[in-house]
Design a protein around this motif. Structure first.
Motif, mmCIF file in Angstrom:
data_model
loop_
_atom_site.group_PDB
_atom_site.id
_atom_site.type_symbol
_atom_site.label_atom_id
_atom_site.label_comp_id
_atom_site.label_asym_id
_atom_site.label_seq_id
_atom_site.Cartn_x
_atom_site.Cartn_y
_atom_site.Cartn_z
ATOM 1 N N ALA A 87 0.834 -1.212 0.000
ATOM 2 C CA ALA A 87 0.000 0.000 0.000
ATOM 3 C C ALA A 87 0.862 1.253 0.000
ATOM 4 C CB ALA A 87 -0.930 -0.009 1.212
ATOM 5 N N LEU A 88 1.913 1.238 0.795
ATOM 6 C CA LEU A 88 2.822 2.387 0.871
ATOM 7 C C LEU A 88 3.571 2.591 -0.447
ATOM 8 C CD1 LEU A 88 4.158 1.578 4.439
ATOM 9 C CD2 LEU A 88 2.906 3.672 3.837
ATOM 10 N N CYS A 89 3.937 1.490 -1.096
ATOM 11 C CA CYS A 89 4.647 1.592 -2.380
ATOM 12 C C CYS A 89 3.728 2.118 -3.479
ATOM 13 C CB CYS A 89 5.191 0.221 -2.791
ATOM 14 S SG CYS A 89 6.616 -0.342 -1.841
ATOM 15 N N VAL A 90 2.496 1.658 -3.485
ATOM 16 C CA VAL A 90 1.551 2.052 -4.528
ATOM 17 C C VAL A 90 1.093 3.496 -4.339
ATOM 18 C CG1 VAL A 90 -0.762 1.590 -5.464
ATOM 19 C CG2 VAL A 90 0.787 -0.308 -4.998
ATOM 20 N N TYR A 91 0.939 3.915 -3.066
ATOM 21 C CA TYR A 91 0.455 5.272 -2.779
ATOM 22 C C TYR A 91 1.375 5.907 -1.739
ATOM 23 C CZ TYR A 91 -2.938 9.039 -1.992
ATOM 24 O OH TYR A 91 -3.561 10.265 -1.915
ATOM 25 N N PRO A 92 2.529 6.412 -2.174
ATOM 26 C CA PRO A 92 3.574 6.885 -1.249
ATOM 27 C C PRO A 92 3.124 7.985 -0.288
ATOM 28 C CG PRO A 92 4.473 6.623 -3.447
ATOM 29 C CD PRO A 92 2.994 6.471 -3.576
ATOM 30 N N ALA A 108 9.186 0.162 2.428
ATOM 31 C CA ALA A 108 8.587 0.771 1.234
ATOM 32 C C ALA A 108 9.523 1.814 0.624
ATOM 33 C CB ALA A 108 7.245 1.400 1.582
ATOM 34 N N GLU A 109 10.128 2.628 1.479
ATOM 35 C CA GLU A 109 11.053 3.659 0.978
ATOM 36 C C GLU A 109 12.241 3.020 0.266
ATOM 37 O OE1 GLU A 109 11.718 5.670 4.647
ATOM 38 O OE2 GLU A 109 10.226 7.242 4.244
ATOM 39 N N ARG A 110 12.740 1.935 0.847
ATOM 40 C CA ARG A 110 13.889 1.228 0.260
ATOM 41 C C ARG A 110 13.538 0.686 -1.123
ATOM 42 N NH1 ARG A 110 15.771 -4.242 0.675
ATOM 43 N NH2 ARG A 110 18.058 -4.395 0.609
ATOM 44 N N ILE A 111 12.353 0.099 -1.260
ATOM 45 C CA ILE A 111 11.927 -0.440 -2.556
ATOM 46 C C ILE A 111 11.724 0.686 -3.553
ATOM 47 C CG2 ILE A 111 10.028 -1.628 -3.762
ATOM 48 C CD1 ILE A 111 9.698 -3.343 -1.175
ATOM 49 N N LEU A 112 11.048 1.755 -3.126
ATOM 50 C CA LEU A 112 10.763 2.876 -4.040
ATOM 51 C C LEU A 112 12.045 3.539 -4.533
ATOM 52 C CD1 LEU A 112 7.660 4.457 -2.274
ATOM 53 C CD2 LEU A 112 7.691 3.314 -4.504
ATOM 54 N N GLN A 113 13.043 3.633 -3.668
ATOM 55 C CA GLN A 113 14.314 4.251 -4.065
ATOM 56 C C GLN A 113 15.023 3.446 -5.163
ATOM 57 O OE1 GLN A 113 16.370 4.746 -0.344
ATOM 58 N NE2 GLN A 113 14.967 6.377 0.332
ATOM 59 N N SER A 114 14.673 2.152 -5.263
ATOM 60 C CA SER A 114 15.310 1.311 -6.287
ATOM 61 C C SER A 114 14.513 1.299 -7.595
ATOM 62 C CB SER A 114 15.461 -0.123 -5.768
ATOM 63 O OG SER A 114 14.189 -0.736 -5.632
ATOM 64 N N CYS A 115 13.360 1.997 -7.614
ATOM 65 C CA CYS A 115 12.511 2.061 -8.814
ATOM 66 C C CYS A 115 12.796 3.337 -9.609
ATOM 67 C CB CYS A 115 11.029 2.056 -8.418
ATOM 68 S SG CYS A 115 10.461 0.553 -7.616
ATOM 69 N N GLY A 116 12.633 3.266 -10.910
ATOM 70 C CA GLY A 116 12.763 4.458 -11.730
ATOM 71 C C GLY A 116 11.741 5.507 -11.322
ATOM 72 N N GLY A 117 12.203 6.757 -11.103
ATOM 73 C CA GLY A 117 11.287 7.814 -10.673
ATOM 74 C C GLY A 117 10.677 7.565 -9.313
ATOM 75 N N GLN A 118 11.272 6.622 -8.559
ATOM 76 C CA GLN A 118 10.758 6.222 -7.240
ATOM 77 C C GLN A 118 9.260 5.885 -7.321
ATOM 78 O OE1 GLN A 118 11.933 8.562 -3.875
ATOM 79 N NE2 GLN A 118 14.051 8.771 -4.566
ATOM 80 N N SER A 119 8.911 5.160 -8.392
ATOM 81 C CA SER A 119 7.509 4.796 -8.616
ATOM 82 C C SER A 119 7.401 3.342 -9.037
ATOM 83 C CB SER A 119 6.890 5.682 -9.696
ATOM 84 O OG SER A 119 5.597 5.195 -10.044
ATOM 85 N N LEU A 120 6.420 2.635 -8.448
ATOM 86 C CA LEU A 120 6.137 1.252 -8.817
ATOM 87 C C LEU A 120 5.573 1.167 -10.236
ATOM 88 C CD1 LEU A 120 6.820 -0.622 -6.484
ATOM 89 C CD2 LEU A 120 4.390 -1.093 -6.184
ATOM 90 N N GLY A 121 5.184 2.308 -10.795
ATOM 91 C CA GLY A 121 4.629 2.332 -12.147
ATOM 92 C C GLY A 121 5.663 2.400 -13.238
ATOM 93 N N ALA A 122 6.942 2.460 -12.885
ATOM 94 C CA ALA A 122 8.006 2.544 -13.896
ATOM 95 C C ALA A 122 8.480 1.145 -14.279
ATOM 96 C CB ALA A 122 9.178 3.351 -13.343
ATOM 97 N N TYR A 123 8.934 0.982 -15.535
ATOM 98 C CA TYR A 123 9.588 -0.270 -15.929
ATOM 99 C C TYR A 123 10.826 -0.492 -15.066
ATOM 100 C CZ TYR A 123 7.099 -0.595 -20.466
ATOM 101 O OH TYR A 123 6.168 -0.726 -21.466
ATOM 102 N N THR A 124 11.205 -1.756 -14.932
ATOM 103 C CA THR A 124 12.502 -2.091 -14.320
ATOM 104 C C THR A 124 13.361 -2.750 -15.393
ATOM 105 O OG1 THR A 124 11.973 -4.380 -13.665
ATOM 106 C CG2 THR A 124 11.246 -2.602 -12.191
ATOM 107 N N ILE A 125 14.606 -3.069 -15.068
ATOM 108 C CA ILE A 125 15.402 -3.852 -16.018
ATOM 109 C C ILE A 125 14.736 -5.228 -16.162
ATOM 110 C CG2 ILE A 125 17.543 -2.626 -15.537
ATOM 111 C CD1 ILE A 125 18.444 -5.052 -13.892
ATOM 112 N N SER A 126 14.995 -5.894 -17.254
ATOM 113 C CA SER A 126 14.241 -7.105 -17.606
ATOM 114 C C SER A 126 14.434 -8.243 -16.616
ATOM 115 C CB SER A 126 14.631 -7.562 -19.012
ATOM 116 O OG SER A 126 14.351 -6.545 -19.944
ATOM 117 N N SER A 127 15.588 -8.316 -15.994
ATOM 118 C CA SER A 127 15.846 -9.387 -15.025
ATOM 119 C C SER A 127 15.317 -9.049 -13.632
ATOM 120 C CB SER A 127 17.343 -9.686 -14.960
ATOM 121 O OG SER A 127 18.068 -8.494 -14.724
ATOM 122 N N GLY A 128 14.739 -7.853 -13.491
ATOM 123 C CA GLY A 128 14.184 -7.452 -12.200
ATOM 124 C C GLY A 128 15.060 -6.441 -11.488
ATOM 125 N N ILE A 129 14.471 -5.743 -10.525
ATOM 126 C CA ILE A 129 15.184 -4.718 -9.750
ATOM 127 C C ILE A 129 16.423 -5.333 -9.089
ATOM 128 C CG2 ILE A 129 15.000 -3.203 -7.728
ATOM 129 C CD1 ILE A 129 11.976 -2.929 -8.441
#
Length: 496
Positions: A87-92, A108-129
Motif C-alpha cells: 500500500a505504501l509503495c503504490v500510494y507513497p 517501502a522507501e527502500r523499494i521505491l528508491q530502487s525504482c525508476g522515478g521512485q515509482s512502482l509504475g516505472a519499468y525495471t530492467i528485464s531481469s528485475g530490480i
C-alpha cells in the motif's frame, strides 16, 4: 477439413472474404495445448455459478472451486505486513500516515528508491530490480545454510510459470530424433505438458510410485530415458518438490540420486520448488536441489546445470494475483545466460508490484522489528491450519470405501485414487470422456464441488484420480470431504 475449404470457397463466390486465421491455418502447436486446471470442468463450474445467480434451482447453493491452488480466493487472509508495504509503495503519500509501522515505511522507501522515478509504475530492467535480486540471493544463502548465491544468477519473473517456460525455450531445439526430449513426472502439473506442446518439444513421462507415497524411483527414470532415446534427444529432467498434484516431499537421499542420474546422463535439471514452505508431514523436510548439489561437491557442484524456481503464489503467502517469482540458474553457460536475459527483455519486465512483494517474502520482518511478532503469528497460523487440513483430508478419504489417499506430505493438494465401476467407465467411453472426467462432471452437477480429473495430470493406465486443493476454510473443507465421500458411494451404487 474439406468442409472448411468448401465453406471458404462458398464465401468467396458470395463476395465474402474468407478468414485468414482459422483452426486449419493457426499454429498447430497451440491447438495441442491443454491445461486441465482451467479446462472444460472449470468452464462448466462458471456456467453453474451464472445459473445460480439467475435463480436456476440446483441441488446445491454454491459452487466450491477446489480445482486450483488460489489461497485468497478460498478465504485465506493476506499477510498484514506484505499488504502494508505494498500500500505504501503504490500510494507513497501514506508514508506520512501514523497508521503504518515504521519498519513497513522503511521497507517501502527502500523499494521505491530502487525504482525508476521512485515509482512502482516505472519499468525495471528485464531481469528485475537489482536490489531485489540481491535480497533473493541473500534469502537463498540463508535457506541453504550459507552456501553462496550470486544475484547475477537470479532472474525475477512473472510467477514461477513464466520462468519455467523461458528456460524450456532455451533448451528446446533440433528436428526429428534430435528434437529435445523433456522428462516430466506423471502425475505432473499441466503447465509442463502445455508448454512442451506449445514449444513442439517431446514429452517424456516418468511415473511416480503411488504405492510408495508417490516416490521418485531412479530405475523408472532410467526406463523412461532409455525408451525415449529411440524417438528424441532427452536433454532436460524436471522435478517438482514438494509435488503437485501428489504432495510428496523428496528425501535428501532421493535428491542426491536424481542429481547423480542427471549428471551421468547429461541432463539439464529443472527444480520446481514453489511449495518449499508447505511441508506438513512429521519427518518430512524440504531440501533445495541447489543446497544438495553444492554439498555433493565436485564434479557435481561445479558442472551440473540447474535452474530452480520459486513463487509468491504458494507457501503461506498465497499472493497468486501479483505474479511474482524468480529462477536461480547454476552452472549455466555464460553466453546462454546472456541469451536468457535477451529473451526476458522481449517481455520488458515482470510486474513491479510482484517484484516488491517477492522482496518482502525473501526478507520478512526481523525479530528486532515492530512487525515481526504479528508477521510470525500470521505465518504460523496459515501453515498450522494447512497441516491440519492435510491430515483431515487424508483421514476422511481413507475412511471411504473405494477411495485411497496417500499422505499429503506437502504442497496444497490431495490426489486420491478412486475406484470406478465398469458400467461407469463404459458410460464415460460412450460419451467420449475419460472415466475420471465423467466422475468429476457428475460430482460438479450434483454437489457443486469442482475438482480436476487425474487424467488432466497423467496417471497409470487403468487408474483414476482427482486433484483437490486443501485450501477451503476448515469447516467448509470438512463439509466438502463428507459430501464427496457420500457422492462417491452413491455414484458407485448407481453404476454397479
Amino acid at each position: 477439413m474439406a468442409s472448411r475449404v468448401n465453406d471458404q470457397s462458398q464465401a468467396s463466390s458470395n463476395g465474402l472474404k474468407g478468414k485468414v486465421l482459422t483452426l486449419d491455418t493457426m499454429n498447430p502447436c497451440v491447438r495441442r495445448v491443454e491445461y486441465a486446471v482451467r479446462g472444460p470442468i472449470v468452464q462448466r463450474a462458471l456456467e453453474l455459478e451464472q445459473e445460480l445467480r439467475q435463480g436456476v434451482k440446483k441441488p446445491f447453493t454454491e459452487v466450491i472451486r477446489a480445482n486450483i491452488g488460489d489461497a485468497q480466493a478460498m478465504g485465506q487472509r493476506p499477510i498484514t505486513f506484505f499488504r502494508q508495504v505494498l500500500a505504501l509503495c503504490v500510494y507513497p503519500s501514506l508514508l506520512n500516515s501514523p497508521d503504518f509501522p515504521e519498519d513497513a515505511k522503511r521497507r517501502a522507501e527502500r523499494i521505491l528508491q530502487s525504482c525508476g522515478g521512485q515509482s512502482l509504475g516505472a519499468y525495471t530492467i528485464s531481469s528485475g530490480i537489482q536490489l531485489i535480486r540481491e535480497d533473493v540471493a541473500q534469502y537463498i544463502e540463508r535457506r541453504d545454510g550459507g552456501i553462496p548465491a550470486d544475484p547475477n544468477n537470479v532472474f525475477l519473473s512473472t510467477g514461477a510459470s513464466d520462468a519455467i517456460v523461458t528456460v524450456l525455450k532455451l533448451l528446446v531445439a533440433g528436428e526429428g530424433r534430435e528434437r529435445t526430449g523433456v522428462l516430466i513426472p506423471i502425475p505432473q502439473y499441466p503447465l509442463y505438458s502445455a508448454a512442451l506442446a506449445e514449444l513442439d518439444a517431446v514429452q517424456v513421462d516418468y511415473y511416480l510410485d503411488e504405492e510408495r507415497a508417490w516416490a521418485l524411483d531412479i530405475a523408472e527414470l532410467r526406463r523412461a530415458l532409455c525408451q525415449a532415446r529411440d524417438r528424441c534427444c532427452p536433454r532436460v529432467l524436471c522435478v517438482i518438490n514438494p509435488g503437485n498434484p501428489t504432495g510428496q516431499v523428496q528425501t535428501r537421499e532421493c535428491i542426491e540420486a536424481v542429481i547423480r542420474f542427471a549428471f551421468e546422463e547429461g541432463l539439464f535439471l529443472m527444480a520446481d520448488e514453489v511449495y518449499q514452505d508447505n511441508v506438513y508431514a512429521e519427518g518430512s523436510q524440504f531440501h533445495s536441489f541447489k543446497k544438495v548439489l553444492m554439498e555433493m561437491g565436485p564434479p557435481y557442484a561445479s558442472q551440473q546445470e540447474l535452474a530452480s524456481f520459486h513463487s509468491v503464489s504458494k507457501g503461506y503467502m498465497g499472493e497468486c494475483g501479483f505474479r511474482g517469482g524468480y529462477v536461480e540458474v547454476v552452472n549455466m553457460d555464460a553466453e546462454v545466460q546472456k541469451q536468457m536475459g535477451k529473451l526476458m527483455s522481449v517481455r520488458l519486465c515482470p510486474p513491479v508490484p510482484g517484484q516488491a512483494l517477492l522482496d518482502m517474502v525473501v526478507s520478512p520482518p526481523a525479530p528486532s522489528e515492530p512487525s515481526f511478532k504479528q508477521f510470525q503469528a500470521e505465518r504460523q497460523e496459515v501453515l498450522a491450519e494447512l497441516a491440519a487440513k492435510a491430515k483431515l483430508t487424508e483421514q476422511i478419504f481413507n475412511e471411504a470405501p473405494g477411495i485411497r489417499c496417500n499422505p499429503v506430505q506437502g504442497a496444497m493438494y490431495s490426489f486420491p485414487r478412486v475406484q470406478l465401476p465398469p458400467r461407469a467407465v463404459q458410460r464415460a467411453q460412450e460419451l467420449g470422456l475419460a472415466p475420471d472426467m465423467f466422475f468429476c462432471l457428475c460430482l460438479l452437477e450434483e454437489t457443486g464441488i469442482c475438482v480436476v480429473p487425474g487424467s488432466g495430470f497423467g496417471q497409470q493406465e487403468g487408474t483414476y484420480h482427482f486433484r483437490m486443493t486443501i485450501l477451503p476454510p476448515m469447516e467448509k473443507l470438512r463439509l466438502l470431504l463428507e459430501k464427496l465421500r457420500r457422492f462417491h458411494a452413491k455414484f458407485t451404487n448407481e453404476y454397479s
